[in-house]
Every structure is written in C-alpha cells, then in structure tokens.
Motif scaffolding. Structure first.
Motif, PDB file in Angstrom:
ATOM      1  N   PRO A  39     -22.515 -44.844  -7.997  1.00 65.85           N
ATOM      2  CA  PRO A  39     -21.145 -44.307  -7.964  1.00 65.85           C
ATOM      3  C   PRO A  39     -21.133 -42.794  -8.178  1.00 65.85           C
ATOM      4  O   PRO A  39     -21.938 -42.266  -8.956  1.00 65.85           O
ATOM      5  N   LYS A  40     -20.170 -42.146  -7.497  1.00 63.91           N
ATOM      6  CA  LYS A  40     -20.119 -40.689  -7.484  1.00 63.91           C
ATOM      7  C   LYS A  40     -20.032 -40.090  -8.893  1.00 63.91           C
ATOM      8  O   LYS A  40     -20.713 -39.109  -9.211  1.00 63.91           O
ATOM      9  N   ASP A  41     -19.193 -40.693  -9.741  1.00 63.86           N
ATOM     10  CA  ASP A  41     -19.014 -40.125 -11.092  1.00 63.86           C
ATOM     11  C   ASP A  41     -20.286 -40.265 -11.928  1.00 63.86           C
ATOM     12  O   ASP A  41     -20.582 -39.401 -12.755  1.00 63.86           O
ATOM     13  N   GLU A  42     -21.043 -41.334 -11.672  1.00 62.54           N
ATOM     14  CA  GLU A  42     -22.301 -41.495 -12.412  1.00 62.54           C
ATOM     15  C   GLU A  42     -23.330 -40.450 -11.966  1.00 62.54           C
ATOM     16  O   GLU A  42     -24.016 -39.841 -12.792  1.00 62.54           O
ATOM     17  N   VAL A  43     -23.426 -40.224 -10.652  1.00 66.21           N
ATOM     18  CA  VAL A  43     -24.351 -39.210 -10.132  1.00 66.21           C
ATOM     19  C   VAL A  43     -23.977 -37.839 -10.695  1.00 66.21           C
ATOM     20  O   VAL A  43     -24.841 -37.072 -11.149  1.00 66.21           O
ATOM     21  N   GLU A  44     -22.668 -37.578 -10.707  1.00 69.52           N
ATOM     22  CA  GLU A  44     -22.186 -36.293 -11.231  1.00 69.52           C
ATOM     23  C   GLU A  44     -22.603 -36.108 -12.686  1.00 69.52           C
ATOM     24  O   GLU A  44     -23.060 -35.041 -13.098  1.00 69.52           O
ATOM     25  N   TYR A  45     -22.452 -37.183 -13.455  1.00 70.46           N
ATOM     26  CA  TYR A  45     -22.820 -37.141 -14.876  1.00 70.46           C
ATOM     27  C   TYR A  45     -24.325 -36.848 -15.026  1.00 70.46           C
ATOM     28  O   TYR A  45     -24.734 -35.994 -15.817  1.00 70.46           O
ATOM     29  N   LEU A  46     -25.131 -37.563 -14.233  1.00 72.37           N
ATOM     30  CA  LEU A  46     -26.594 -37.370 -14.313  1.00 72.37           C
ATOM     31  C   LEU A  46     -26.978 -35.936 -13.974  1.00 72.37           C
ATOM     32  O   LEU A  46     -27.855 -35.346 -14.615  1.00 72.37           O
ATOM     33  N   MET A  47     -26.295 -35.380 -12.974  1.00 70.80           N
ATOM     34  CA  MET A  47     -26.619 -34.016 -12.538  1.00 70.80           C
ATOM     35  C   MET A  47     -26.269 -32.959 -13.585  1.00 70.80           C
ATOM     36  O   MET A  47     -26.735 -31.827 -13.511  1.00 70.80           O
ATOM     37  N   LYS A  48     -25.420 -33.344 -14.542  1.00 73.90           N
ATOM     38  CA  LYS A  48     -25.081 -32.411 -15.619  1.00 73.90           C
ATOM     39  C   LYS A  48     -26.091 -32.461 -16.763  1.00 73.90           C
ATOM     40  O   LYS A  48     -26.102 -31.560 -17.622  1.00 73.90           O
ATOM     41  N   LEU A  49     -26.924 -33.493 -16.788  1.00 72.29           N
ATOM     42  CA  LEU A  49     -27.839 -33.650 -17.928  1.00 72.29           C
ATOM     43  C   LEU A  49     -28.838 -32.498 -18.077  1.00 72.29           C
ATOM     44  O   LEU A  49     -29.083 -32.048 -19.198  1.00 72.29           O
ATOM     45  N   PRO A  50     -29.431 -31.999 -16.981  1.00 73.53           N
ATOM     46  CA  PRO A  50     -30.364 -30.880 -17.176  1.00 73.53           C
ATOM     47  C   PRO A  50     -29.724 -29.666 -17.864  1.00 73.53           C
ATOM     48  O   PRO A  50     -30.341 -29.064 -18.753  1.00 73.53           O
ATOM     49  N   GLU A 106     -37.227 -32.681  -4.612  1.00 69.40           N
ATOM     50  CA  GLU A 106     -36.462 -31.719  -3.816  1.00 69.40           C
ATOM     51  C   GLU A 106     -35.217 -31.283  -4.582  1.00 69.40           C
ATOM     52  O   GLU A 106     -34.182 -31.926  -4.525  1.00 69.40           O
ATOM     53  N   LYS A 107     -35.331 -30.158  -5.284  1.00 66.50           N
ATOM     54  CA  LYS A 107     -34.222 -29.659  -6.100  1.00 66.50           C
ATOM     55  C   LYS A 107     -33.013 -29.281  -5.251  1.00 66.50           C
ATOM     56  O   LYS A 107     -31.882 -29.360  -5.700  1.00 66.50           O
ATOM     57  N   SER A 108     -33.280 -28.825  -4.011  1.00 66.77           N
ATOM     58  CA  SER A 108     -32.219 -28.192  -3.217  1.00 66.77           C
ATOM     59  C   SER A 108     -31.071 -29.145  -2.893  1.00 66.77           C
ATOM     60  O   SER A 108     -29.987 -28.697  -2.542  1.00 66.77           O
ATOM     61  N   ALA A 109     -31.290 -30.464  -3.000  1.00 69.13           N
ATOM     62  CA  ALA A 109     -30.204 -31.416  -2.732  1.00 69.13           C
ATOM     63  C   ALA A 109     -29.271 -31.568  -3.930  1.00 69.13           C
ATOM     64  O   ALA A 109     -28.217 -32.176  -3.813  1.00 69.13           O
ATOM     65  N   THR A 110     -29.630 -31.007  -5.074  1.00 65.70           N
ATOM     66  CA  THR A 110     -28.811 -31.170  -6.278  1.00 65.70           C
ATOM     67  C   THR A 110     -27.754 -30.053  -6.344  1.00 65.70           C
ATOM     68  O   THR A 110     -27.914 -29.007  -5.709  1.00 65.70           O
ATOM     69  N   PRO A 111     -26.668 -30.267  -7.105  1.00 62.28           N
ATOM     70  CA  PRO A 111     -25.641 -29.224  -7.215  1.00 62.28           C
ATOM     71  C   PRO A 111     -26.220 -27.924  -7.774  1.00 62.28           C
ATOM     72  O   PRO A 111     -27.251 -27.941  -8.454  1.00 62.28           O
ATOM     73  N   SER A 112     -25.529 -26.819  -7.508  1.00 64.72           N
ATOM     74  CA  SER A 112     -26.086 -25.507  -7.888  1.00 64.72           C
ATOM     75  C   SER A 112     -26.249 -25.388  -9.408  1.00 64.72           C
ATOM     76  O   SER A 112     -27.223 -24.797  -9.880  1.00 64.72           O
ATOM     77  N   TYR A 113     -25.314 -25.984 -10.198  1.00 67.62           N
ATOM     78  CA  TYR A 113     -25.460 -25.879 -11.655  1.00 67.62           C
ATOM     79  C   TYR A 113     -26.681 -26.648 -12.145  1.00 67.62           C
ATOM     80  O   TYR A 113     -27.305 -26.269 -13.135  1.00 67.62           O
TER      81      TYR A 113
END
Ligand code: V0D
Length: 260
Positions: free
Chosen positions: A92-103, A126-133
């Motif tokens: 789910p989108k919100d879960e992916v978003e949450y994971l991407m904030k962990l770093p 491949e880092k480049s697929a992750t959000p810029s933050y």
C-alpha cells in the motif's frame, strides 16, 4: 524460537549465561565475517497487536539499531540488512511512504552514534527510484561515514538479486565488446567484481526471521556457501540475545562442517 537455538539451549548444561559470558565465549571462536539479515515479520507483529503495519516497522527499526550495536560489539566486519526489496513497491502507498521516511528518521537518531562507532554505511540497490528525501538521507549516511574503517553496514534498498546479476552480465558483455575484458578471462572472481557487493566478503551467515524458509531474491550469487538460519521469531521481537545465539549456532555449524 530458532530450531537450532532450541537444540543448543536444550543441550547446554552451563545455562543460564549472562550477556557478557555469552559475548566472551563467542569471541573465543572464529566469527562470521559477514552476517546478512532478512528482516521479515514487521507487519505480522503489528497485526497480532491490532496496530498499523507502520508500528511494526518502527519497532523493526529499533531492532536494527540494537543488532548493529551487537554486531559492532562482537567485532563482525560486515552486516547487511535486506530493508526494501524491488517487490516491496507493491505494498500500500502509505506503507511505502512510511518506509521511505525511515532512512531520514534513522539519520536524525543514529548517524552520530554510527560515526562514533566508526561504522561505514553503504547501500546495495537502485537508490534513484526512491523519493528525493530518501536519497539525500542515504547519500548523507554514505558521505559522512565513507572514511570510517570499522563495521561495514549495508542496507539493501530497492534491491533484487536477479536484476543485480542481469546488470552485471550486460556490463560484462559491453566490456568484452569494447575490449576492456577478455571473454576467456571471465571467472567467479571477475563476476563477483561486477556485482553490487564488489569488495565485500560473501555472507557467512544469513538470518531470516518470521518463519519463511526462502531466500527471496537476496544475494543469490553471494550466498552459494552461506550458512542459512531461519527462525519463527518476528523481526520486531528479534533481540541481541537472538543474534548472539545465532552467531554461536553458526560457530558450532562451521566447526562441524569445515570451511565449505
Ligand atoms: C523496515 C526492518 C532502517 C526492515 C527495519 C527504506 C523494514 C525497519 C533503515 C535504514 C527499514 C536504511 C538506510 C539507512 C539507514 C537506515 C531502513 C528501510 C526500511 C527501507 F541509511 N530501517 N529501515 N530502511 N525498516
């Protein structure tokens, strides 16, 4: 509980042992140089408690921190976490978003300690697929720890092993065509040098939590000779003690079966 650990505890007559005794004992035998961990079970842990899956990831991050400290204390050279696979984008989108904030979360809470511990943080994938933050947090970890000489800490993020192998093959073919390498010189060592883990020893021990008995596209080339340890313990419940017992189990297994 880890089957082999149950066995170990059941046959160890010197129980109970303190944490310090356990560490001292482990340090007397050869350590695994590289431990890789598939940190599965955050969602299941949360569900059991009626919590959102993200609460499992938050607790999972705390365990990552504890296991880094334990590995550093033992003197392990390389520690790799399979934090986010190429398959995980389907969540789910919100879960992916949450994971991407962990770093970036981890950056605020843990970068200073990792620097003090002389830990070198690296990424596989491949880092480049992750959000810029996410990318900037990952780059800051790598940049600020690149001269450190202690524990090498790898996070596999947006990593898939078959994709890694395909990229290596394509690059190798290009290098044969442009004359940089000779087709007849392609061997295991050269192949290894085209993978994302170039320069690192292969994992000696791979731990997967949460009961799945699969390797799920993680380091397929690199784990040809690894000891595999599967445990029913969910990642958010996986403590330093579980880690120490897993290393001890590895030491017992590698003594029995020799180096290969
Ligand atoms: C979720 C369990 C730390 C595994 C632990 C982006 C799944 C918590 C990091 C992290 C995740 C990554 C890179 C870095 C510093 C910290 C992390 C992800 C997921 C996926 F430089 N925990 N963690 N990254 N989880």
């Amino acid at each position: 509980m880890i089957e082999s650990i149950k066995r170990l505890v059941g046959t160890d007559k010197s129980q109970p042992r303190t944490r310090e005794e356990l560490i001292a004992k482990i340090r007397q035998s050869p350590l695994p140089e590289h431990v890789a961990i598939i940190t599965d079970g955050n969602g299941r842990w949360a569900k059991k408690r009626g919590l959102p899956r993200t609460a499992g990831h938050a607790q999972g991050m705390k365990r990552v921190r504890e296991i880094i400290r334990a590995a550093d204390e033992l003197g392990i050279k390389v520690l790799t976490f399979y934090s986010f696979s190429t398959e995980n984008w389907k969540r789910p989108k919100d879960e992916v978003e949450y994971l991407m904030k962990l770093p970036s979360e981890f950056l605020k809470t843990d970068l200073q300690e990792l620097i003090e511990r002389n830990v070198k943080v690296q990424m596989l994938g491949e880092k480049s697929a992750t959000p810029s933050y996410t990318q900037s947090a990952l780059m800051e970890f790598e940049e600020r720890t690149k001269h450190n000489t202690g524990l090498i800490l790898n996070f596999a993020i947006n990593y898939g092993s078959r994709d890694e192998i395909l990229r290596a093959v394509r690059q190798m073919i290009e290098d044969v065509q442009n004359g940089h390498i000779d087709k007849d010189r392609i061997d295991e060592e050269l192949m290894s040098s085209y993978l994302l883990t170039r320069g690192l020893p292969d994992p000696d021990l791979v731990i997967r939590t949460s009961g799945e008995i699969r390797v799920s596209n993680f380091l397929l080339w690199q784990l040809a000779y690894s000891e595999l340890l599967f445990t029913d313990v969910l990642w958010p419940d996986f403590t330093q003690e579980h880690f120490f017992l897993a290393v001890e189990d590895y030491q017992r297994r590698s003594r029995r079966f020799g180096a290969v």
